[in-house]
Design an enzyme around this catalytic site. Structure first.
Site, PDB file in Angstrom:
ATOM      1  N   ASP A   1      -3.290  -6.993   5.702  1.00  0.00           N
ATOM      2  CA  ASP A   1      -2.978  -8.352   6.155  1.00  0.00           C
ATOM      3  C   ASP A   1      -1.880  -9.027   5.330  1.00  0.00           C
ATOM      4  O   ASP A   1      -1.401 -10.092   5.706  1.00  0.00           O
ATOM      5  CB  ASP A   1      -4.247  -9.224   6.223  1.00  0.00           C
ATOM      6  N   ARG A   2      -1.477  -8.407   4.220  1.00  0.00           N
ATOM      7  CA  ARG A   2      -0.400  -9.021   3.430  1.00  0.00           C
ATOM      8  C   ARG A   2       0.897  -8.245   3.578  1.00  0.00           C
ATOM      9  O   ARG A   2       0.900  -7.083   3.996  1.00  0.00           O
ATOM     10  CB  ARG A   2      -0.763  -9.024   1.951  1.00  0.00           C
TER      11      ARG A   2
ATOM     12  N   SER B   1      -9.708  -5.890   0.202  1.00  0.00           N
ATOM     13  CA  SER B   1      -8.269  -6.139   0.284  1.00  0.00           C
ATOM     14  C   SER B   1      -7.498  -5.396  -0.799  1.00  0.00           C
ATOM     15  O   SER B   1      -7.597  -4.190  -0.906  1.00  0.00           O
ATOM     16  CB  SER B   1      -8.016  -7.644   0.240  1.00  0.00           C
ATOM     17  N   HIS B   2      -6.795  -6.141  -1.641  1.00  0.00           N
ATOM     18  CA  HIS B   2      -5.918  -5.503  -2.627  1.00  0.00           C
ATOM     19  C   HIS B   2      -6.658  -5.093  -3.898  1.00  0.00           C
ATOM     20  O   HIS B   2      -6.062  -4.518  -4.786  1.00  0.00           O
ATOM     21  CB  HIS B   2      -4.807  -6.482  -2.987  1.00  0.00           C
TER      22      HIS B   2
ATOM     23  N   LYS C   1      -3.974 -13.189   8.830  1.00  0.00           N
ATOM     24  CA  LYS C   1      -2.624 -12.868   8.407  1.00  0.00           C
ATOM     25  C   LYS C   1      -2.357 -11.409   8.751  1.00  0.00           C
ATOM     26  O   LYS C   1      -3.295 -10.631   8.920  1.00  0.00           O
ATOM     27  CB  LYS C   1      -2.427 -13.163   6.930  1.00  0.00           C
TER      28      LYS C   1
ATOM     29  N   ASP D   1      -5.982  -3.900   3.081  1.00  0.00           N
ATOM     30  CA  ASP D   1      -6.497  -4.052   4.440  1.00  0.00           C
ATOM     31  C   ASP D   1      -5.426  -4.458   5.448  1.00  0.00           C
ATOM     32  O   ASP D   1      -5.742  -4.805   6.590  1.00  0.00           O
ATOM     33  CB  ASP D   1      -7.667  -5.043   4.468  1.00  0.00           C
TER      34      ASP D   1
ATOM     35  N   ASP E   1      -0.940  -4.530   1.884  1.00  0.00           N
ATOM     36  CA  ASP E   1      -2.047  -4.429   0.933  1.00  0.00           C
ATOM     37  C   ASP E   1      -3.160  -3.538   1.471  1.00  0.00           C
ATOM     38  O   ASP E   1      -3.009  -2.900   2.510  1.00  0.00           O
ATOM     39  CB  ASP E   1      -2.568  -5.826   0.575  1.00  0.00           C
TER      40      ASP E   1
HETATM   41  C1  VG1 Z   1      -6.366 -14.735  -2.645  1.00  0.00           C
HETATM   42  C2  VG1 Z   1      -5.093 -15.449  -2.231  1.00  0.00           C
HETATM   43  C3  VG1 Z   1      -5.296 -16.145  -0.904  1.00  0.00           C
HETATM   44  C4  VG1 Z   1      -5.787 -15.149   0.149  1.00  0.00           C
HETATM   45  C5  VG1 Z   1      -7.029 -14.453  -0.348  1.00  0.00           C
HETATM   46  C6  VG1 Z   1      -7.507 -13.367   0.583  1.00  0.00           C
HETATM   47  O1  VG1 Z   1      -7.390 -15.679  -2.840  1.00  0.00           O
HETATM   48  O2  VG1 Z   1      -4.691 -16.348  -3.219  1.00  0.00           O
HETATM   49  O3  VG1 Z   1      -4.100 -16.760  -0.523  1.00  0.00           O
HETATM   50  O4  VG1 Z   1      -6.077 -15.799   1.357  1.00  0.00           O
HETATM   51  O5  VG1 Z   1      -6.762 -13.839  -1.611  1.00  0.00           O
HETATM   52  O6  VG1 Z   1      -6.505 -12.447   0.867  1.00  0.00           O
HETATM   53  P1  VG1 Z   1      -7.833 -16.220  -4.281  1.00  0.00           P
HETATM   54  O7  VG1 Z   1      -9.016 -17.076  -4.035  1.00  0.00           O
HETATM   55  O8  VG1 Z   1      -8.084 -15.001  -5.117  1.00  0.00           O
HETATM   56  O9  VG1 Z   1      -6.633 -16.950  -4.819  1.00  0.00           O
HETATM   57  V1  VG1 Z   1      -6.863 -10.830   1.035  1.00  0.00           V
HETATM   58  O10 VG1 Z   1      -5.457 -10.050   1.572  1.00  0.00           O
HETATM   59  O11 VG1 Z   1      -7.356 -10.436  -0.507  1.00  0.00           O
HETATM   60  O12 VG1 Z   1      -8.134 -10.760   2.124  1.00  0.00           O
HETATM   61 CO    CO Z   2      -5.730  -8.354   2.322  1.00  0.00          CO
END
Ligand code: VG1
Ligand code: CO
Length: 543
Positions: A281-282, A113-114, A376, A279, A277
């Protein structure tokens, strides 16, 4: 081409977190590391006769290597067909849609992801199930258990295939189709939103800037925003996915998307600004001179979703993660529909969406989505905003002010303390948890604690219970503080402290969150001694 059985030994650290297994690239590069995890997935998940698997990733370093592996291992494990995004690219929402559209039994998404990318960055593997959503806890636990005992992985003895062109291949007995990563997703967006009304607004002068942050969303955004909706060429910035994301950090918040933020606050600002982000989804939403918090975005989208064709029939329910502000709850109450509060992570929305109990879901971390898929979806949120703005013919700022004047405003901020020693972070959480039973009734200044607990979620659909999902402390004036440790980091621990304060419509609705939350932040310091436990004078990131 024979199937080869490779002996292997378990790795002790393959427990999936909030969203799949995330580790440093160098950890994934250990011989057998990615293979063990992929094989553990395939050893555990349901795979009917003739099963299809979707495979794609966010384009980061090591993506193509693991895609080739995943193809060979999937073929040896009995999949009949694999759909793979061209260039190894598929956004997380696109994977979710492809699984659903083509009746796949699941999908493998290669993404952290990010998190930063490149040889020194992070890599990740997520598995999504047949409904298109992230594997629920029971499955990720079973995958983890399997990784601890695995002694072999299977792969077809086959050469790499050309991922860069659309085409068809056969690996062992599995058909492999390299597909256009954008087309099916773009068609879905055209079904949900009124592209002609948005095109009309663009023709009348609506302008925007979209920052793809050199991650996966670039090709999707160019096709949809520039080609199909008519925004000017160059509307999508940093549109080419790069293996190191251009050295950036594709986390769409005000810190990492600072160039977009600076543009949107300047005289040269277009009407609408957005980013996504790694991937896809954000989403980050910024109007000209007006940043919208993700929690507010969820509430504003829910209040206006009926203006888009895909949601013209209204919403059945709203769901938000526990740390997300209660702004959406007020909209749900006004619409007379249910509002669900789930733990952090999209996997907890799947059952509610499948059961038709929720239509729109969101998280404070810039994730919003709906029952069109089971993830998302960054561009979905951008398009719903555009559809709403085009119908209402108003600016983001005017829409936000009208919303707050009607529902009141939930001032909100998240303070992140990154890369803490794990022991320090655990100590802080343990200390706060130890105080919880005695907190209700305690007064800090003039606000009194009304509820203090460690959040447990009882899934209303399948009855499963998820404990220890974050500490919440609620106050008599409607304010709230939440503490939890991140489950997506790859180094040390990240403490997230979420602050929220509600102002009714007749209250102060045009102040800044930092002004409005200063008092609550001091109370949090009194309760949790964050400075002492972390040795930090303040958070690393405020979003
Ligand atoms: C974070 C965010 C959460 C999100 C997750 C995956 O998790 O807070 O809301 O669903 O990332 O998103 P954590 O456990 O670090 O707080 V993504 O776009 O990184 O797949
Ligand atoms: Co993501």
């Amino acid at each position: 081409m024979p199937t080869i059985r490779y002996p292997t030994r378990p790795f002790a650290d393959q427990k999936p977190g909030t969203s799949g297994l995330r580790k440093k690239v160098r950890v994934f590069e250990q011989p057998g590391y990615a293979q063990n995890f992929l094989q553990s997935i395939f050893d555990v998940v349901a795979r009917p006769e003739g099963a299809t698997l979707v495979i794609g990733g966010d384009g980061r370093y090591y993506n193509r290597t693991v895609i080739q592996l995943a193809i060979r291992i999937a073929a040896a494990n009995g999949y009949a067909r694999a759909l793979v995004g061209r260039g190894g690219l598929l956004s997380t929402p696109a994977v979710s849609h492809l699984i659903r559209k083509y009746g796949a039994s699941g999908g493998v998404i290669l993404s952290a992801s990010h998190n930063p990318a490149g040889r020194d960055g992070d890599f990740g593997i997520k598995y999504n199930i047949a409904n298109g959503g992230p594997a629920p806890e029971a499955i990720t636990d079973a995958i983890h258990a399997r990784t601890l005992v695995i002694d072999r992985w299977l792969a077809e003895d086959a050469p790499d295939i050309d991922l860069e062109q659309v085409g068809q291949y056969r690996v062992g007995t599995m058909d492999v189709e390299i597909i256009d990563p954008v087309q099916d997703y773009a068609e879905l967006m055209e079904e949900l939103f009124d592209f002609s009304v948005i095109r009309g607004a663009v023709a009348e002068g609506l302008t925007m800037a979209f920052d793809a942050m050199h991650a996966v969303t670039g090709p999707y955004a160019v096709e949809i925003l520039e080609k199909r909706l008519g925004f000017a060429a160059g509307t999508v910035r940093n549109a080419v996915p790069l293996e190191d994301f251009g050295g950036g950090h594709p986390d769409p918040n005000l810190v990492h998307a600072h160039e977009l933020y600076a543009l949107m606050m300047s005289d040269a600002a277009p009407d609408f600004g957005a980013a996504s982000d790694g991937d896809g989804d954000r989403n980050l939403i910024i109007g000209r001179g007006c940043y919208i918090t993700p929690s507010d975005s969820l509430a504003m989208l829910a209040a206006n979703a009926h203006l888009a064709p895909g949601y013209a029939g209204g919403l059945r329910g709203i769901a938000r993660s526990m740390p997300t502000s209660a702004a959406a709850d007020r909209v749900a109450a006004d619409l007379g529909i249910a509002c669900f509060e789930t733990p952090t992570g999209w996997k907890y929305f799947g059952n509610l969406l499948d059961a038709g109990m929720a239509t729109i879901c969101g998280e404070e971390s810039a994730g919003t989505g709906s029952d069109h898929i089971r993830e998302k979806d960054g561009l979905w949120a951008v398009l719903l905003w555009l559809n709403i703005l085009a119908v209402r013919k108003m600016s983001v700022d005017a829409l936000a002010r009208a919303h707050w004047a009607r529902f009141g405003r939930n001032y909100y901020a998240r303070h992140d303390y990154e890369e803490l020693p794990v022991a320090d972070a655990d100590k802080l959480m343990d200390a706060v948890k130890a105080e919880l039973p005695s907190m209700p009734g305690t007064k800090f200044g003039d606000i009194e604690v009304t509820l203090a607990d460690s959040f447990t979620y009882d899934d209303p659909v399948d009855g499963t219970s998820s404990v220890n999902q974050g500490v919440r402390i609620c106050f008599a004036d409607g304010s709230r503080a939440v503490f939890r440790l991140s489950g997506t980091g790859t180094e040390g621990a990240t403490l997230r402290v979420y602050l929220e304060r509600y102002e009714p419509p007749q209250g102060i609705i045009d102040a800044t969150p930092s002004e409005m939350l200063a008092g609550l932040a001091s109370v949090v310091e009194l309760i949790a001694d964050v400075q002492t436990h972390t040795g930090r004078a303040g958070p690393d990131i405020v979003t």
